[in-house]
Enzyme design. Structure first.
Site, short mmCIF file in Angstrom:
data_model
loop_
_atom_site.label_atom_id
_atom_site.label_comp_id
_atom_site.label_asym_id
_atom_site.label_seq_id
_atom_site.Cartn_x
_atom_site.Cartn_y
_atom_site.Cartn_z
N ARG A 25 0.82 -1.22 0.00
CA ARG A 25 0.00 0.00 0.00
C ARG A 25 0.86 1.27 0.00
NH1 ARG A 25 -3.83 -0.50 4.95
NH2 ARG A 25 -1.95 -1.51 5.72
N ASN A 43 -6.75 -2.24 1.87
CA ASN A 43 -6.77 -3.69 2.00
C ASN A 43 -8.22 -4.15 1.98
OD1 ASN A 43 -4.02 -4.19 2.26
ND2 ASN A 43 -4.03 -4.00 4.48
#
Length: 759
Positions: A25, A43
């Site tokens: 990320r 996520n």
């Protein structure tokens, strides 16, 4: 033209693979910022979801950058892009995660400490100097601390530790390598060490220093790691090594050693470039290496020519091994042999208090909860092939892909020895860690609990279950208790299917499956098998000559009794001084009292080991075969010529039989040539495999051979087999990423279950 350049794209991107717990990320965030992309990333379950907007060219570059990412340990299995409606955003953010129950859930394994984190704990000017739990986005525990997905700090056992202001700043700073590092901590806000002896308790640096002092004094210390506790002691201290064997109930099985670094390993062992790569990989497994010399007590390895070596994989390990005099330590799982590794502090402290009279001096632990017990993985190299012996820390829960023609979710239970199960959803197989032997009650309970844990963690609800066809296996009995369809599979078929699954072989293949025991279709014990495997079907086309064995399960321990059974089968007139039980054993065999027919290659190895007076009992699993292999390796090292031995071949009802009768008689009559005979036996078995496969190739026109089963843990035999078969233009496949022993058959069961059409 200007208008074309300024056209904007609005996309939703789904990425499946290993993209959580490794800093993916933060990478997406920085990539988006560099290309003036607006939107968000989150996520979702075990995957990533991205919504983005930007100029057409920038969005295309963004998607290309995702594919070409340089995130360490990442693996993109699938990336889907779809157009979405226009939305307003003037920034790019990492936003809160969601369950994402419709997405496949992929969890990274535990990762060994990275070089940057090592530099920090060794730097006196760094605020993480001597921080025993230092991690970042590239390293640290993952599988053993994840409570549930998605992978966020609140869903791990690190939620117990509130971040300090400095760590919070690092966690939220896009330019910091701990940007969204979920296991981040420091000496102020993270776990700390506690060292407990019978009389006192020490914390933090005092606990560490006391531990070091007690180790140097020749004591045994229980040290908490990532997946459970180790028992540690100095291998140069005879009393400590002897006491450790008594504590674990481990008579002669060699211990693994942790070394400070590769250079220390190279002082004692030969290390190839591939073996060094394994030692230093993110998994940091135990690697079986050939010894050059030994500087420790004989009782550590009991004369083994190889040593299981591994490197520090946690900050605590590194700091211990950096202490002068502790550059090499025995580090063995803290359990009684056959039982699960101890992972919980209270259980370890209770164990410790029950061993007051031993050299177990203290317990070094911390408050970070271990959610799953995970042993150290064990690997070796065979002719440039990586061969996993025990698949656990660093490899679990990496997934495999198979064909799943019915698209059903199902459970596979493996076998009872070296227990391992799998859960299958769509084309994904998630294989559990090594869970011990199910005849041990604690291991069985841990096995059942682990199945339920995996079902919850990966959100898989099995529609049917696959198990071994052995009616007496604990795993098979458990399958029948689940109330869903049960598919029972033959043990050796599953062994070969595990190789076929790894190498994605879906055309007909010849299988060579050698092990100690497996329940056969004819209700005898198999173990020296040649199979024709085609999809979910197989046919037994050859095997080692069957022997009437006395004692059934006990025959796996008493190799001298097994040798008498083989000699009796060969009608050898036994000398009276061979064993005082000869007449009783022969009478039992002749009257079929407590006997069973067996074609086991494992039992043949046991018998040969006893005939050559190498070992008459398996004190631990496979001991006789291991010691027989050692004698053969000594012959090679000493350039002793192999004794010429061979099998005979007969055809019975279209079944090709490898007859050992002449070989056994030769061994019995010439047992004084121990090393030469041991090497000759290995070569004879490899030649037998070749001769059998040549006949099968001529008959079936199949050139691919899959070899599996516990006997192929024998590095020497496997090497000779591969060489001889390849010299005869066969394409040879072995297990690489799952164990060739029973720890791999759950994958084979998944392969067959995925294409079995009658479920």
């Amino acid at each position: 033209m200007d208008r074309e350049e300024k056209r904007r794209s609005f996309k939703r991107i789904y990425i499946q693979g290993i993209v959580q717990g490794i800093g993916f990320r933060p990478f997406v965030y920085r990539l988006a910022k560099s290309l003036n992309i607006y939107g968000w990333v989150k996520n979702t379950g075990g995957s990533l979801e991205i919504c983005c907007q930007g100029e057409d060219f920038s969005v295309l570059s963004f998607i290309e950058g995702l594919y070409k990412n340089d995130v360490k340990f990442s693996y993109i299995e699938d990336l889907k892009v779809e157009d979405i409606k226009e939305f307003k955003s003037f920034d790019f953010k990492i936003i809160d995660s969601d369950e994402g129950s419709n997405n496949a859930k992929i969890i990274p394994p535990d990762l060994a400490i990275c070089k940057n984190c090592i530099l920090e704990i060794e730097d006196e000017n760094n605020r993480r100097f001597n921080h025993f739990f230092n991690t970042c986005v590239s390293c640290g525990p993952r599988f053993t601390v994840i409570e549930r997905l998605p992978y966020d700090r609140v869903n791990t056992s690190m939620e117990d530790f509130k971040l300090c202001h400095k760590c919070e700043d690092e966690y939220t700073s896009q330019d910091n390598r701990r940007f969204h590092a979920e296991t981040i901590s420091c000496r102020e806000c993270g776990p700390y060490l506690i060292y407990e002896t019978m009389d006192e308790k020490f914390i933090k640096d005092h606990g560490f220093n006391k531990t070091i002092s007690h180790l140097k004094q020749g004591n045994i210390i229980a040290i908490k790691g990532i997946g459970g506790f180790h028992f540690a002691c100095m291998p140069q201290n005879k009393m400590a090594v002897k006491a450790l064997r008594e504590i674990k109930g481990r008579d002669k099985k060699p211990f693994a050693l942790m070394f400070k670094d590769v250079e220390e390993v190279k002082k004692l062992c030969d290390v190839s470039s591939l073996e060094e790569k394994l030692l230093t990989s993110n998994a940091h497994p135990i690697v079986i290496l050939k010894m050059k010399k030994s500087t420790f007590e004989e009782e550590v390895l009991f004369g083994d020519l190889n040593c299981g070596c591994f490197l520090p994989y946690t900050p605590l390990h590194h700091l211990i091994m950096n202490i002068e005099g502790l550059n090499m330590l025995i580090m063995t799982s803290s359990n009684l042999s056959g039982s699960p590794i101890i992972k919980d502090d209270d259980k370890m402290l209770s164990f410790f208090k029950n061993h007051k009279e031993s050299l177990l001096k203290g317990v070094l632990y911390n408050q970070r909860r271990i959610l799953r017990s995970v042993d150290d993985s064990v690997v070796q190299i065979v002719k440039n092939n990586i061969q996993v012996i025990r698949r656990s820390r660093g490899y679990v829960p990496n997934q495999f892909k198979i064909k799943n023609e019915m698209n059903k979710s199902f459970l596979t239970l493996g076998g009872d020895l070296k227990a391992c199960f799998s859960l299958v959803q769509r084309e994904r197989v998630v294989l559990s860690q090594y869970l011990g032997d199910l005849e041990d009650e604690a291991s069985y309970i841990n096995y059942i609990n682990s199945i339920e844990d995996f079902k919850r963690l990966f959100s898989i609800n099995p529609e049917f279950v696959v198990c071994d066809m052995h009616p007496g296996y604990f795993s098979s009995k458990y399958a029948r208790e689940l109330g869903i369809y049960v598919l029972g599979l033959q043990h050796h078929h599953a062994h070969i299917a595990s190789v076929m699954a790894e190498h994605e072989i879906y055309e007909p293949c010849l299988g060579v499956s050698f092990d100690g025991t497996g329940f056969g279709l004819d209700e005898t014990i198999w173990g020296g098998e040649f199979l024709l495997c085609d999809g979910a079907n197989f046919k037994r086309i050859g095997h080692l000559k069957s022997t009437k064995i006395l004692g059934k399960d006990s025959s796996a321990i008493d190799s001298k009794k097994t040798a008498i059974c083989f000699l009796n089968e060969c009608k050898v007139d036994l000398k009276e001084d061979f064993d005082d039980r000869i007449n009783i054993i022969k009478a039992s065999l002749n009257n079929n009292f407590n006997t069973i027919k067996s074609s086991s290659m494992g039992r043949l190895f046991d018998a040969v080991s006893s005939l050559l007076d190498i070992s008459h009992e398996n004190g631990y699993e496979g001991e006789c075969a291991i010691l027989l292999q050692r004698e053969a390796e000594k012959a090679l090292n000493e350039r002793i010529k192999p004794y010429k031995l061979s099998f005979d071949y007969t055809l019975q009802d279209e079944m090709l039989i490898a007859d050992y009768s002449h070989l056994i008689k030769e061994l019995y009559m010439n047992s004084k040539y121990k090393k030469s005979m041991a090497l000759g036996f290995h070569i004879a078995v490899a030649n037998m495999v070749k001769e059998m496969c040549l006949k099968f190739r001529e008959k079936f026109n199949i050139n691919k051979i899959a070899m599996s089963g516990g006997v192929f843990q024998n590095k020497l035999l496997t090497k000779i087999c591969i060489e001889i078969l390849e010299e005869n233009n066969f394409k040879v496949y072995i297990n690489n990423n799952v164990p060739t022993n029973d720890g791999g058959i759950a994958l084979g069961q998944a392969y067959i279950g995925g294409i079995y059409r009658c479920v």
